[in-house]
Scaffold this motif. Structure first.
Motif, PDB file in Angstrom:
ATOM      1  N   SER A   1       1.221  -1.367   0.173  1.00 11.88           N
ATOM      2  CA  SER A   1       0.436  -0.093   0.200  1.00 11.88           C
ATOM      3  C   SER A   1       1.114   1.371   0.125  1.00 11.88           C
ATOM      4  N   ALA A   2      -0.260   2.515   0.039  1.00 14.63           N
ATOM      5  CA  ALA A   2       0.851   3.622   0.026  1.00 14.63           C
ATOM      6  C   ALA A   2       1.045   3.712   1.325  1.00 14.63           C
ATOM      7  N   THR A   3       0.475   3.580   2.195  1.00 14.59           N
ATOM      8  CA  THR A   3       0.055   3.894   3.521  1.00 14.59           C
ATOM      9  C   THR A   3       1.621   3.235   4.311  1.00 14.59           C
TER      10      THR A   3
ATOM     11  N   ALA B   1      -4.531   8.674   5.488  1.00 14.36           N
ATOM     12  CA  ALA B   1      -3.065   7.770   5.594  1.00 14.36           C
ATOM     13  C   ALA B   1      -1.658   8.356   5.112  1.00 14.36           C
TER      14      ALA B   1
ATOM     15  N   ASP C   1       3.407  12.508  -0.998  1.00 18.71           N
ATOM     16  CA  ASP C   1       2.959  11.267  -0.926  1.00 18.71           C
ATOM     17  C   ASP C   1       1.759  11.871  -2.277  1.00 18.71           C
TER      18      ASP C   1
ATOM     19  N   GLU D   1      -2.334   9.795  -5.247  1.00 19.97           N
ATOM     20  CA  GLU D   1      -3.377  10.362  -6.073  1.00 19.97           C
ATOM     21  C   GLU D   1      -2.438  10.503  -7.231  1.00 19.97           C
TER      22      GLU D   1
ATOM     23  N   SER E   1       0.309   4.681  -5.210  1.00 22.55           N
ATOM     24  CA  SER E   1      -0.703   4.018  -4.221  1.00 22.55           C
ATOM     25  C   SER E   1      -1.846   2.889  -5.353  1.00 22.55           C
TER      26      SER E   1
ATOM     27  N   ASN F   1      -4.308   1.487  -4.626  1.00 13.76           N
ATOM     28  CA  ASN F   1      -6.012   0.808  -4.047  1.00 13.76           C
ATOM     29  C   ASN F   1      -7.224   1.379  -5.044  1.00 13.76           C
TER      30      ASN F   1
ATOM     31  N   LYS G   1      -8.188   4.694  -7.389  1.00 13.30           N
ATOM     32  CA  LYS G   1      -6.987   5.073  -7.541  1.00 13.30           C
ATOM     33  C   LYS G   1      -7.134   5.538  -9.615  1.00 13.30           C
TER      34      LYS G   1
HETATM   35  C1  LIG Z   1      -5.091   6.959  -1.155  1.00 16.73           C
HETATM   36  C2  LIG Z   1      -4.389   7.724  -0.299  1.00 16.73           C
HETATM   37  C3  LIG Z   1      -3.213   7.418   0.744  1.00 16.73           C
HETATM   38  C4  LIG Z   1      -3.072   6.077   0.841  1.00 16.73           C
HETATM   39  O1  LIG Z   1      -2.805   4.455  -0.006  1.00 16.73           O
HETATM   40  P1  LIG Z   1      -3.490   2.820   0.163  1.00 16.73           P
HETATM   41  O2  LIG Z   1      -2.414   2.169  -1.076  1.00 16.73           O
HETATM   42  O3  LIG Z   1      -4.750   2.294   0.242  1.00 16.73           O
HETATM   43  O4  LIG Z   1      -2.353   2.684   1.319  1.00 16.73           O
HETATM   44  C5  LIG Z   1      -2.230   7.996   1.148  1.00 16.73           C
HETATM   45  N1  LIG Z   1      -2.716   9.118   0.655  1.00 16.73           N
HETATM   46  C6  LIG Z   1      -3.618  10.012   0.027  1.00 16.73           C
HETATM   47  C7  LIG Z   1      -3.205  11.204  -0.058  1.00 16.73           C
HETATM   48  C8  LIG Z   1      -4.609   9.133  -0.673  1.00 16.73           C
HETATM   49  O5  LIG Z   1      -5.196   9.757  -1.514  1.00 16.73           O
END
Ligand SMILES: *Cc1c(COP(=O)(O)O)cnc(C)c1O
Length: 364
Positions: free
Chosen positions: A56-58, A85, A156, A159, A180, A182, A185
């Motif tokens: 994940s991005a987290t 996140a 980050d 998106e 990410s 997810n 996205k």
């Molecule tokens: C979706 C999102 C994340 C988290 O991404 P994951 O892959 O779901 O952990 C973090 N920061 C922003 C701004 C996001 O929109």
């Protein structure tokens, strides 16, 4: 008709073929050829020399703090106008967040960033900067301020894959960038993320922590503690297929933005694109002139089984962060009180976007 989502998964067509290859080889997990191929295609696209595929991005943001040795009581600056996140990893590492408001770009205000650094009794170690809704933050000014103050930049770009600033991919500008995949996205692997960096040592360290911090020995030897944050080969296969259509998705999202802004431009202001940037328009977002009108619109769209949402609620207004330090001037709070995310799936037809726009107009 099926419910219209903000940004539903949209496969390109080759994903299942690649998954079948994974099954045929039995390299389901943990790693394998498709994880490498996915990393390579992100490296090519973003011109980042190093990439690590993650769950994940987290996880990527968490690893960024670990790799930069930021923890226990360190001050970490962050965009307040973002999704939780972005900043949850600050808490995982027991650091102290300092939330900074946005300016008219909707992204972090360089002026308030300077103010936050000047005010902080502790020298902040890093900035987590969000490129909101896939639109670029003012990176030249932000990079300069952080360089002067020896503050690491973690982008980050969850998106923002497919967005650029001065020809550089968002996420590839700071010390570490995170994407990410997810479900909602711009491209998705069902769940997944990627950490990129110009610095090979940073990327190698992140890879090491993401696989339980194992030493390269026959037996399991650990000098440090790590995580299980790697991406599986099955999801890597989906990622390879999705990267083939990333640019199409960006172009379509930008077209959807154009349709909305032509039809609804008189109702308020859309999120801007700062000079020398080209965002991915992940979601089309609009500020109505008056407060709370967006709630009526969301309700009206929902009656037609169409999803829309308020903008992200700023972190400094979240109960969980009550009492946290912040340097704000009311901008994101104002935007939150009158802004909407419109459905922006790249699979939407022109007619469907027009239908949504009509419902928005008649709800007001
Ligand atoms: C979706 C999102 C994340 C988290 O991404 P994951 O892959 O779901 O952990 C973090 N920061 C922003 C701004 C996001 O929109």
């Amino acid at each position: 008709m099926a419910r219209v989502f903000l940004s539903a998964p949209y496969m390109g067509g080759n994903e299942q073929k690649y998954i079948k290859e994974v099954f045929d080889s039995n390299y389901i997990a943990p790693l394998g050829e498709f994880v490498d191929r996915f990393e390579n295609s992100i490296k090519d696209y973003t011109k980042s020399p190093n990439a690590v595929a993650l769950s994940s991005a987290t996880a990527g943001l968490h690893l960024a703090l670990r790799v930069l040795k930021i923890g226990d009581g360190d001050a970490v600056l962050a965009s307040s106008f973002t999704f939780a996140a972005s900043v949850n990893p600050i808490m995982y590492e027991r650091c102290e967040p300092i939330f900074i408001d946005c300016d008219e770009s909707w992204n972090l205000s360089p002026k308030l960033l300077k103010e936050a650094i000047a005010k902080s009794p502790k020298k902040p170690k890093a900035l987590i900067i969000t490129h909101l809704y896939g639109q670029a933050a003012k990176m030249d000014e932000i990079v300069e301020i952080c360089a002067e103050n020896n503050i690491a930049i973690i982008e980050d770009a969850a998106e923002a894959l497919g967005g650029f600033y001065k020809g550089k991919a968002l996420g590839s500008i700071g010390d570490i960038g995170v994407y990410s995949f997810n479900g909602n996205k711009i491209i998705t692997t069902g769940g997944g993320g990627m950490l990129v960096s110009h610095d090979k040592n940073i990327a190698n360290k992140a890879r090491y922590y993401s696989t339980q911090a194992r030493e390269p020995l026959l037996h399991y030897e650990h000098l440090d503690y790590g995580y299980n944050y790697r991406l599986s080969n099955v999801l890597g296969a989906i990622g390879v297929g999705q990267m083939e259509v990333l640019q199409d998705r960006v172009e379509r999202k930008r077209q959807i933005f154009d349709i909305y802004s032509n039809l609804l431009g008189d109702l308020g202001e859309f999120m801007p694109e700062i000079p020398n940037s080209r965002g991915n328009r992940w979601l089309t977002t609009l500020l109505f002139k008056e407060k709370n009108k967006h709630l009526k619109v969301i309700e009206a769209l929902n009656k037609h089984d169409i999803e829309s949402r308020p903008l992200w609620k700023p972190m400094h207004l979240q109960p969980v962060f009550k009492g946290a330090k912040c340097v704000v001037d009311g901008t994101s709070e104002d935007y939150f009180s009158r802004g909407i995310c419109l459905p922006s799936g790249a699979d939407m037809s022109d007619e469907l976007v027009e239908k949504v726009a009509n419902i928005v107009r008649s709800a007001l």
